[in-house]
Design an enzyme around this catalytic site. Structure first.
Site, PDB file in Angstrom:
ATOM      1  N   TRP A 160      -8.678   3.095  11.695  1.00 33.41           N
ATOM      2  CA  TRP A 160      -7.871   2.637  10.554  1.00 33.41           C
ATOM      3  C   TRP A 160      -7.023   1.434  10.889  1.00 33.41           C
ATOM      4  CZ3 TRP A 160      -9.566   3.368   6.082  1.00 33.41           C
ATOM      5  CH2 TRP A 160     -10.155   4.566   5.689  1.00 33.41           C
ATOM      6  N   ASP A 190       1.367   2.703   8.854  1.00 37.49           N
ATOM      7  CA  ASP A 190       0.412   3.453   8.031  1.00 37.49           C
ATOM      8  C   ASP A 190       0.564   4.929   8.398  1.00 37.49           C
ATOM      9  OD1 ASP A 190      -1.729   4.650   6.808  1.00 37.49           O
ATOM     10  OD2 ASP A 190      -3.263   3.342   7.691  1.00 37.49           O
ATOM     11  N   LYS A 229      -4.111  12.880   1.713  1.00 39.22           N
ATOM     12  CA  LYS A 229      -4.092  13.757   2.884  1.00 39.22           C
ATOM     13  C   LYS A 229      -2.955  14.777   2.780  1.00 39.22           C
ATOM     14  CE  LYS A 229      -6.939  10.464   4.456  1.00 39.22           C
ATOM     15  NZ  LYS A 229      -6.956   9.005   4.601  1.00 39.22           N
TER      16      LYS A 229
HETATM   17  C1  LIG Z   1      -7.425   7.743   4.645  1.00 39.59           C
HETATM   18  C2  LIG Z   1      -6.687   6.666   5.367  1.00 39.59           C
HETATM   19  C3  LIG Z   1      -6.631   5.341   4.877  1.00 39.59           C
HETATM   20  C4  LIG Z   1      -7.397   4.880   3.675  1.00 39.59           C
HETATM   21  O1  LIG Z   1      -6.998   5.446   2.508  1.00 39.59           O
HETATM   22  P1  LIG Z   1      -7.750   5.055   1.131  1.00 39.59           P
HETATM   23  O2  LIG Z   1      -6.904   5.723   0.125  1.00 39.59           O
HETATM   24  O3  LIG Z   1      -9.146   5.553   1.221  1.00 39.59           O
HETATM   25  O4  LIG Z   1      -7.702   3.573   1.014  1.00 39.59           O
HETATM   26  C5  LIG Z   1      -5.905   4.423   5.592  1.00 39.59           C
HETATM   27  N1  LIG Z   1      -5.241   4.762   6.713  1.00 39.59           N
HETATM   28  C6  LIG Z   1      -5.283   6.017   7.209  1.00 39.59           C
HETATM   29  C7  LIG Z   1      -4.544   6.348   8.452  1.00 39.59           C
HETATM   30  C8  LIG Z   1      -6.016   7.003   6.546  1.00 39.59           C
HETATM   31  O5  LIG Z   1      -6.051   8.261   7.043  1.00 39.59           O
END
Ligand SMILES: *Cc1c(COP(=O)(O)O)cnc(C)c1O
Length: 363
Positions: free
Chosen positions: A102, A175, A199
């Site tokens: 990511w 993030d 999540k």
């Molecule tokens: C799932 C995830 C993303 C991407 O999320 P989307 O909503 O699919 O754009 C980005 N960073 C992390 C750490 C993730 O777990």
């Protein structure tokens, strides 16, 4: 019918109590005789919902007053470009720490927007004794002027988590898509926090952004108004029609978290769940995990069967036992058990029992 435990990495399971409440009030919310999906985002009822959601989130995360809380479109990835467009202007530079899939995707998106001259990246994962280990660099020793340093606290695909908070001379942009509210953090150490909701918060498509006031003074690039943090602040995250149902569900998840002891209580159970699973993996030569103990994710437990030829059989029998979505990300293979806040410890115990049984059967 026995319970299904869903280990999907995202969109992930939501708390059962929240889903049941949403089901009950799906077509008649708040005594209005219509669904929360069917009312104006500018109605007083919906505005009250958003205000309460923000109050609860602020309490849960102990968010200081000089931070704005935004509910935006576009999930996690939208923020990969939003931070660039909102903070870099045409000559600002940023440093990206790369710890897995990511954070690496965030670098690609940033370079696509402003080119390599404005983006530096540092690989912070090393193999030590065959295990992936994060080595945080001494950021104070880097003699450069960055608008921000970007990192990902938990690599959802790789199962690598960074538990320390960064000690940085520049604002930290993080993030937290797969760790938000899984344990306590000090929000005041961050310039901006973002998370896709699917999540630990609610349905996909929604992103939560927590941004410090002064960050909004940085030079921006021309961009879509919908993705402009200043516009979002000015309009209370309602420049255009927001994802109202996702916002409603997020507010219910916040209320559920608050009613269940908040983030510190979640953190305690999350630690127990992860410990259960990792001890099963470590105790059993049938399974392995390639992450250094100090960086093993508490949210996404990746593991492999030593004999990969049994992968398909493992997944099939797991599913028959009501343990679903354990297949690892297509890029890395193996298995992955995502055990976010909503996963009860009983689900993890059931998985551990299954893994022990499966190993004994195939030893
Ligand atoms: C799932 C995830 C993303 C991407 O999320 P989307 O909503 O699919 O754009 C980005 N960073 C992390 C750490 C993730 O777990």
């Amino acid at each position: 019918m026995s319970a299904i435990y869903n280990f999907c990495a995202g969109p992930a399971m939501l708390p059962q109590a929240v889903m049941q409440k949403a089901q009950q009030e799906l077509i008649d919310w708040n005594g209005l005789g219509v669904s929360v999906m069917e009312i104006s985002h500018r109605s007083k009822e919906f505005i009250a919902l958003t205000e309460q959601a923000e109050i609860t989130l602020r309490q849960l995360m102990n968010i200081p007053k000089n931070y704005h809380v935004l509910f935006m479109h576009g999930g996690g990835r939208a923020q990969f470009s939003n931070v660039v467009n909102n903070f870099l202007g045409d000559n600002g530079r940023a440093l990206y720490l790369v710890s897995g899939q990511w954070s690496s995707a965030a670098v690609s998106e940033a370079i696509k927007l402003v080119g390599e001259s404005q983006i530096d990246s540092l690989d912070i994962v090393e193999k030590v004794n065959g295990l992936n280990q994060v080595n945080l660099p001494d950021l104070h020793a880097i003699d450069k002027d960055y608008r921000y340093v970007h990192y990902c606290s938990n690599e959802t695909v790789d199962g690598i988590e960074i538990f320390e908070e960064l000690d940085s001379p520049w604002p930290v942009v993080a993030d937290l898509s797969s760790t938000i509210m899984s344990h306590e953090i000090d929000v005041s150490k961050y310039g901006l926090i973002y998370a896709g909701a699917q999540k630990n918060i609610g349905p996909s498509g929604l992103s939560i952004v927590i941004v410090r006031d002064d960050m909004l003074k940085l030079p921006t690039l021309a961009q879509s108004s919908v993705m402009d943090y200043r516009v979002a602040v000015e309009h209370g995250s309602m420049f255009n029609t927001p994802p109202t149902f996702a916002w409603y569900l997020a507010s219910e998840v916040f209320a559920w978290l608050a009613a269940n002891g908040g983030v510190s209580a979640m953190a305690e159970v999350n630690q127990q769940k992860a410990a259960l699973l990792y001890s099963c993996i470590d105790a059993n030569p049938f399974y392995k995990n390639g992450v250094a103990p100090q960086n093993r994710s508490r949210m996404n437990v990746t593991f492999q069967l030593v004999d990969e030829s049994l992968d398909a059989e493992f997944l099939k029998q797991a599913e028959q036992a009501g343990l679903v979505a354990l297949k690892g990300h297509r890029i890395v293979g193996g298995m992955r058990a995502s055990i976010y806040n909503a996963m009860p410890i009983e689900g993890v115990q059931k998985l551990v029992n299954f893994m022990e049984q499966f190993a004994a059967q195939h030893a």
